[in-house]
Design a protein around this motif. Structure first.
Motif, mmCIF file in Angstrom:
data_model
loop_
_atom_site.group_PDB
_atom_site.id
_atom_site.type_symbol
_atom_site.label_atom_id
_atom_site.label_comp_id
_atom_site.label_asym_id
_atom_site.label_seq_id
_atom_site.Cartn_x
_atom_site.Cartn_y
_atom_site.Cartn_z
ATOM 1 N N ARG A 33 78.152 99.986 11.255
ATOM 2 C CA ARG A 33 78.437 98.498 11.915
ATOM 3 C C ARG A 33 79.784 97.878 11.658
ATOM 4 N NH1 ARG A 33 75.142 94.887 10.793
ATOM 5 N NH2 ARG A 33 74.210 95.961 8.890
ATOM 6 N N LEU A 34 80.301 97.943 10.409
ATOM 7 C CA LEU A 34 81.621 97.470 9.889
ATOM 8 C C LEU A 34 82.576 98.137 10.846
ATOM 9 C CD1 LEU A 34 83.046 95.683 8.073
ATOM 10 C CD2 LEU A 34 83.266 97.616 6.323
ATOM 11 N N LEU A 35 82.854 99.361 10.914
ATOM 12 C CA LEU A 35 83.815 99.790 11.649
ATOM 13 C C LEU A 35 83.739 99.839 13.200
ATOM 14 C CD1 LEU A 35 86.200 102.051 11.782
ATOM 15 C CD2 LEU A 35 84.642 103.722 12.335
ATOM 16 N N LEU A 36 82.341 99.551 13.631
ATOM 17 C CA LEU A 36 82.139 99.331 15.128
ATOM 18 C C LEU A 36 82.513 97.771 15.397
ATOM 19 C CD1 LEU A 36 80.614 99.966 17.811
ATOM 20 C CD2 LEU A 36 78.582 98.745 16.715
ATOM 21 N N GLY A 62 96.817 103.681 32.276
ATOM 22 C CA GLY A 62 96.532 102.185 32.928
ATOM 23 C C GLY A 62 95.130 102.102 32.741
ATOM 24 N N LEU A 63 94.423 102.704 31.847
ATOM 25 C CA LEU A 63 92.745 102.514 31.737
ATOM 26 C C LEU A 63 92.794 101.339 30.629
ATOM 27 C CD1 LEU A 63 91.329 106.377 31.552
ATOM 28 C CD2 LEU A 63 91.250 104.568 33.437
ATOM 29 N N GLN A 64 91.887 100.402 31.074
ATOM 30 C CA GLN A 64 91.475 99.230 30.510
ATOM 31 C C GLN A 64 90.284 99.082 29.581
ATOM 32 O OE1 GLN A 64 93.460 96.714 29.714
ATOM 33 N NE2 GLN A 64 95.148 96.859 31.459
ATOM 34 N N THR A 65 89.369 100.202 30.066
ATOM 35 C CA THR A 65 87.879 100.426 29.497
ATOM 36 C C THR A 65 87.910 101.311 28.298
ATOM 37 O OG1 THR A 65 87.002 99.714 31.520
ATOM 38 C CG2 THR A 65 85.290 100.621 29.939
ATOM 39 N N VAL A 66 87.146 100.976 27.101
ATOM 40 C CA VAL A 66 87.295 102.057 26.146
ATOM 41 C C VAL A 66 85.561 102.183 25.887
ATOM 42 C CG1 VAL A 66 87.432 102.539 23.681
ATOM 43 C CG2 VAL A 66 89.175 101.159 24.845
ATOM 44 N N ALA A 67 85.171 103.344 25.715
ATOM 45 C CA ALA A 67 83.648 103.774 25.282
ATOM 46 C C ALA A 67 83.474 104.392 23.830
ATOM 47 C CB ALA A 67 83.146 104.589 26.202
ATOM 48 N N LEU A 68 82.847 103.422 22.935
ATOM 49 C CA LEU A 68 82.879 103.648 21.488
ATOM 50 C C LEU A 68 81.249 104.470 21.521
ATOM 51 C CD1 LEU A 68 83.925 100.497 19.853
ATOM 52 C CD2 LEU A 68 85.287 102.460 20.636
ATOM 53 N N SER A 69 81.531 105.877 21.012
ATOM 54 C CA SER A 69 79.958 106.756 20.884
ATOM 55 C C SER A 69 80.324 107.531 19.544
ATOM 56 C CB SER A 69 79.443 107.192 22.011
ATOM 57 O OG SER A 69 78.362 107.722 22.076
ATOM 58 N N GLY A 70 79.231 108.170 19.298
ATOM 59 C CA GLY A 70 79.129 109.154 18.065
ATOM 60 C C GLY A 70 78.631 108.574 17.019
#
Length: 824
Positions: A776-779, A762-770
């Motif tokens: 920047r293209l993948l991001l 049920g989570l709606q928030t995603v954190a992208l790190s590493g």
């Protein structure tokens, strides 16, 4: 009617001319009283008519010094016996307990730059010109409050003229702690590199030909003639040469040695930058602002190497500066001595682009004093230009990319550290997070303020470990922090882990007493990729559970395998690992992190399951020799020097090798970054629908019985992706198209996995790190697609997504742990 108040101002109010500004504004509003520096805050005692005081406070809030940041102003009524004098004064600083804000070093301001080149100004051509709006701060600081006596400028007594400016409110240098001039300040001088340098240097005893104007002229001559000079700046030494001279740049590459990693370039001015690079207004504002970081900019005349040079090009930058790279890291001069390198009245015509790379042996910290420079840099340069102002804390140049027209930090150091992050979570006490093994920074906290350090370096070199330990102790002392818990990485063999446990016993030479017995500070070890996600959450001040996508190179997993392509369900209380990319066998130990062909062979062997078929494909792709292939087969079959891995960084390296982009890397990230360049080239010139792509799937592993509680239940099938790319490459598809296809398919799979996990949680928030999200293209692909699916997406900005940012995540998790300990 007379009224009196006491106001306490918190924020960046040290070393930015705050007290002189308060003095001027108070006088302008007819206020009497005083202002003093308490260390954690500036205290103002003010008396006057109520309307005058209100107007004064309003003016201060809206018109602080240019470099100040007011986070909070508390005021309270006071007895009317304060401020009985008719004047407003700056009084002696007093030390108080509380939160401390340390100003970073500030680039030379326009006013000082104008005076530097004014023949009628008494600071004409002074290499250390500064004022309340600019100059060194953190790197010269011995202790708080920030006053001259507690800086490395204390050993330079002011001349009468400088002392007058320092003590009189009508001057620009009123209370400017590093104030000095040609008569009373530090001096520049030359050190030979032939072993004849006498240390410590007695500047007064040096001949005139070796110091001051003669030293700058000789430095310029050497650079102009193709030589290399080590130059001491604000936070350490640079190695400098003519960036328009390909032979000089190549010589520096050969000496350092640094075969292909791009060099940073200092350009004379914005006009030079515009000639060489494409730059947006947002980038210009920061490039020429008071921090002046290195910014990654696209070369204006970049063309594929197989297409030759453009017919008409005004570019003067040597290709050797950033070979086979469409970008170049650019900064503008931020220290007076750097400006003098470009423009000095000695008749020497200088280039307007200079290589300015960190002055250090590979793996070691940046040199900061003469002894280190003579010992470590002499063989790399023709001369050393130094000075006698001591550097207390090293500070490499900050490096910044841009994403969505906003800063996207790659290395946070000079100009930014140690500015704190303000955490909007329960925080009481102090923790120390020692950071990662690579790209190390550490973090010291005091209550809700988290202070990441300047960049330290890679901990594989014991010299850097010593620099880290020294810097930790100095920062803790400056911030008057007494850590109650220490956080470090989960890896048992990291130097940072060892140091954390050692510091727990020895920090400040004191042991805490608990229950009447002496006891070391508690140490908590935090899994690497969990720290990445926590760092992204902390930077965004978001502390509810998230779906964390942590794509990185290498991290020690809870199951003793190598992690790096992870989907975590996380908050500051802990995490689970519901999914990862397809595991593979990482063969070859440390060599496998540099030689992507090894990972490629391992993946292909797993896909085909047969040595003959694998050999046939490896030969067609020219991945390695027959002898190397046999060795890979043997190690895989016998499980020698092999570990199960889900590293996304190694996945990129393998794909780069399979597509013939880079089989190996001469510096960290070379193969994966070059793969991104190929993909970006396709992305900029082709519509997405021109390529037919495979559909990557999320599969559920048979986890009964699970190998451990950390075995992921779901797998993003990157194994099938590698198989598809191999077939397309063998069929003759273009490198650019396949590089783009890899990014697009992987991004699709990341989004699909997040949707899958949203259904479960049920989570709606995603954190992208590493570190992989430096791409920047993948991001961009991931963020845009996730948002189109209704997710809130947290990304980094002023904190690096790479290992240089994990100290903040470690500190946030440790602070939550401390909170629980305090309640129990």
């Amino acid at each position: 009617m007379q009224h009196a108040i006491i106001a306490r101002v918190y924020g960046i109010v040290q070393g930015v001319g705050f007290r002189p500004t308060v003095d001027r504004l108070a006088t302008a509003h007819g206020i009497c009283g005083s202002v003093s520096n308490k260390g954690p805050y500036v205290e103002i005692d003010a008396q006057g008519e109520k309307e005058q005081i209100d107007a004064f406070i309003e003016d201060l809030l809206h018109n602080p010094p240019k470099r100040a940041v007011i986070l909070k102003l508390d005021r309270e009524d006071a007895p009317e016996n304060i401020g009985k004098d008719t004047a407003f004064t700056i009084i002696e600083s007093e030390k108080e307990e509380g939160e401390i804000f340390v100003s970073p070093d500030i680039a030379i301001c326009p006013d000082c730059k104008r005076e530097l080149y004014d023949p009628n100004d008494r600071r004409y051509l002074h290499p250390f010109i500064n004022c309340t709006s600019c100059g060194p701060r953190t790197t010269i600081l011995d202790g708080m409050p920030y006053d001259r006596v507690r800086t490395s400028m204390a050993e330079f007594p002011m001349c009468p003229e400088c002392e007058y400016e320092y003590t009189h409110a009508e001057t620009r240098r009123y209370d400017a702690q590093p104030v000095c001039c040609n008569d009373c300040g530090p001096q520049v001088y030359l050190l030979p590199t032939d072993g004849t340098a006498k240390l410590p240097v007695d500047v007064k005893a040096l001949p005139d030909s070796q110091k001051d104007a003669a030293a700058i002229t000789e430095t310029r001559r050497i650079i102009r003639e193709g030589g290399i000079v080590a130059i001491k700046g604000i936070g350490g030494f640079h190695l400098c040469c003519d960036a328009t001279n390909g032979a000089a740049v190549q010589r520096l590459r050969d000496i350092k040695p640094r075969p292909a990693k791009p060099f940073a370039v200092m350009m004379k001015d914005l006009d030079t930058v515009r000639r060489e690079c494409l730059i947006t207004p947002e980038q210009e504002e920061i490039l020429d602002g008071h921090q002046k970081p290195i910014i990654l900019l696209k070369k204006r005349y970049q063309v594929p190497s197989n297409m030759g040079q453009p017919k008409e090009s005004s570019s003067r930058l040597a290709e050797e500066v950033a070979p086979d790279n469409p970008n170049v890291g650019v900064m503008l001069p931020y220290a007076p001595v750097q400006l003098l390198l470009f423009d000095y009245p000695d008749g020497i015509e200088m280039p307007d682009c200079l290589v300015m790379t960190s002055g250090n042996i590979s793996g070691a910290p940046i040199c900061r004093d003469d002894a280190d420079a003579v010992k470590e840099l002499s063989r790399m340069c023709d001369m050393i230009l130094s000075h006698n102002r001591l550097i207390r804390l090293r500070a490499d140049d900050s490096v910044m990319d841009f994403f969505e027209d906003k800063p996207y930090m790659i290395r946070r150091s000079r100009g930014y550290a140690p500015l704190p992050f303000l955490m909007e979570m329960p925080c009481e006490g102090s923790v120390l997070a020692v950071g990662g093994e690579l790209k190390n920074t550490f973090c010291v906290t005091r209550n809700h303020l988290f202070y990441p350090s300047p960049y330290v370096g890679d901990m594989e070199d014991l010299r850097t470990v010593r620099a880290l330990e020294e810097s930790v102790i100095r920062m803790a002392d400056l911030l008057e922090a007494k850590p109650e818990i220490i956080a470090c990485d989960l890896h048992p063999k990291y130097n940072t882990t060892d140091m954390a446990y050692r510091l727990a016993e020895e920090l400040h030479g004191k042991l805490r007493e608990t229950g009447g017995e002496e006891q070391a500070l508690p140490v908590i070890q935090i899994q690497h990729h969990y720290a990445h996600i926590a760092s992204c959450m902390a930077e965004n001040n978001y502390f509810d559970p998230v779906i964390g996508v942590s794509f990185d190179g290498t991290g020690y997993g809870e199951d003793s395998t190598v992690w790096g392509g992870e989907f975590l369900i996380a908050d500051l209380d802990g995490y689970t690992r519901p999914a990862s990319i397809s595991p593979f066998l990482q063969i070859g130990g440390d060599a496998s992190a540099k030689e992507g062909w090894r990972i490629a062979v391992s993946m292909l062997y797993d896909i085909f399951g047969d040595q003959e078929k694998t050999r046939e494909v490896v030969e067609k792709l020219a991945l390695c020799s027959e002898q190397e292939l046999k060795m890979q087969f043997m190690m895989a079959d016998r499980n020698i020097n092999a570990v199960r891995s889900t590293s996304a960084g190694r996945l990129f390296d393998a794909v780069s090798a399979i597509l013939g982009v880079r089989k190996a890397s001469t510096f960290e990230g070379e193969a994966s970054t070059t793969l991104m360049f190929y993909a970006q080239r396709w992305d900029e010139s082709h519509a997405p629908e021109q390529m037919e792509l495979m559909d990557i799937s999320v599969i559920s592993e048979d986890t009964e019985p699970a190998k451990s509680e950390w075995t992921p239940a779901h797998i993003l099938d990157t194994r099938s992706l590698v198989s598809w790319l191999t077939k397309q490459k063998l069929a003759g598809a273009s490198q650019d198209a396949l590089a783009w296809g890899f990014h697009r398919i992987l991004a699709n799979g990341i989004v699909k996995t997040c949707e899958f996990l949203r259904e479960e949680t049920g989570l709606q928030t995603v954190a992208l790190s590493g570190g992989v999200f430096q791409n920047r293209l993948l991001l961009r692909m991931c963020k845009e697609d996730l948002e189109s699916k209704g997710f809130r997406v947290l990304v980094h900005s002023m904190l690096p997504p790479n290992d240089g940012g994990i100290c903040l995540g470690q500190a946030a998790v440790a602070m939550r742990k401390l909170e629980k300990m305090q309640k129990s």
